[in-house]
Write an enzyme that holds these catalytic residues in place. Structure first.
Site, short mmCIF file in Angstrom:
data_model
loop_
_atom_site.label_atom_id
_atom_site.label_comp_id
_atom_site.label_asym_id
_atom_site.label_seq_id
_atom_site.Cartn_x
_atom_site.Cartn_y
_atom_site.Cartn_z
N ARG A 15 0.84 -1.20 0.00
CA ARG A 15 0.00 0.00 0.00
C ARG A 15 0.87 1.26 0.00
O ARG A 15 0.54 2.25 -0.65
CB ARG A 15 -0.95 0.00 1.20
CG ARG A 15 -2.01 -1.09 1.11
CD ARG A 15 -2.98 -1.02 2.26
NE ARG A 15 -3.83 0.16 2.20
CZ ARG A 15 -4.65 0.54 3.17
NH1 ARG A 15 -4.68 -0.14 4.31
NH2 ARG A 15 -5.40 1.62 3.03
N CYS A 69 -1.42 5.92 8.96
CA CYS A 69 -1.67 4.61 8.34
C CYS A 69 -2.83 4.78 7.38
O CYS A 69 -2.92 5.80 6.70
CB CYS A 69 -1.96 3.56 9.42
SG CYS A 69 -3.35 3.98 10.50
#
Length: 281
Positions: free
Chosen positions: A177, A235
């Site tokens: 990611r 995050c």
């Protein structure tokens, strides 16, 4: 004040005088299910109160991201219903890598409640170490906690971008990611330019117990953290980044900033840049 507690120490505290026993919050949660409430019904620590990430530890998804900070009034109501006492000890646990428990730890600290610890190894360690579990739902006496926001530093998007330039901003997501290879949840792939990848899975062992302070200090030094340097974390939605903040505190770097909106907030605005690849950019 300690940030982690062992199963042995927690068992001893729960066996102590009633007025000194910690409130235990079960915060088990999984992005793809099954719901943590089901796991709680199947078995939980004695006296533990199930506390839902989506409805207690976060506000409704929206412009602020997928797990924005809850309204202080709502948080105070829910924590009081769970029995949290002003100044009283609290222990939080999950059943994975400690990242959801770290969100609860961080949120209580943000709310001005310092006496909170994460159960090292979580539910798995509790059962592996031979401690008893319960299936009856807890019915705690109402608490009297006063939520006082501001106990932990919170970053907005501009502050996160500045920290990525002038300090160290750690991206807690998995490498795929961070690099932009995949983005299964949020509007765009990639990372905040200048951020360094520090996957949250690196804070714990295979059985979910936290690495030692020395091991975590070495990890962050290897990521480029210098003594006294300003540091923060983000995050996907501000949950797993909480484990970076906790790991930094364990490693001797307390007070790291949390970009609470994280990538789910950053990526909503097409004017904010997104870097891709292995390098910070």
């Amino acid at each position: 004040m300690r940030s982690l507690i062992s199963t042995t120490d927690l068992a001893a505290a729960l066996a102590g005088p009633a007025g000194d026993r910690p409130v235990v919050l079960d915060v088990r949660w999984r992005l793809t299910g099954p719901p943590g409430a089901e796991s709680y019904r199947d078995g939980h620590l004695p006296g533990a109160v199930f506390t839902d990430l989506d409805h207690v530890l976060a506000a409704e998804p929206g412009e602020g991201g997928r797990h924005p900070l809850p309204d202080p009034v709502d948080l105070q109501r829910d924590l009081r219903a769970a029995g949290v006492r002003d100044g009283g000890p609290v222990v939080v646990y999950d059943d994975a890598d400690g990242s959801v428990a770290a969100r609860a730890w961080w949120l209580l600290r943000w709310a001005g409640h310092d006496d909170v610890a994460v159960l090292d190894g979580g539910y798995a360690a509790w059962t592996t170490d031979g401690h008893e579990v319960d299936t009856e739902p807890a019915r705690p006496e109402p608490g009297d906690i006063e939520v006082r926001p501001g106990g932990m530093p919170v970053l907005d998007a501009d502050e996160a971008a500045a920290l990525a330039r002038d300090g160290l901003l750690l991206d807690a997501r998995a490498a795929a990611r961070y690099t932009g290879e995949t983005e299964p949840v949020d509007p765009r792939a990639g990372h905040i330019p200048g951020a360094v990848n520090a996957p949250f899975a690196g804070h714990t062992t295979a059985d979910g117990r936290w690495h030692t302070p020395e091991e975590l200090a070495d990890r962050f030094a290897g990521l480029g953290l210098r003594p006294g340097e300003p540091v923060g974390a983000y995050c996907g939605s501000g949950v797993t980044a909480s484990s970076v903040v906790l790991a930094l505190e364990i490693a001797g770097h307390p007070g790291a900033g949390l970009y609470a909106g994280s990538w789910s907030h950053w990526s909503r605005n097409p004017d904010r840049p997104a870097a891709t690849g292995d390098l910070p950019g």
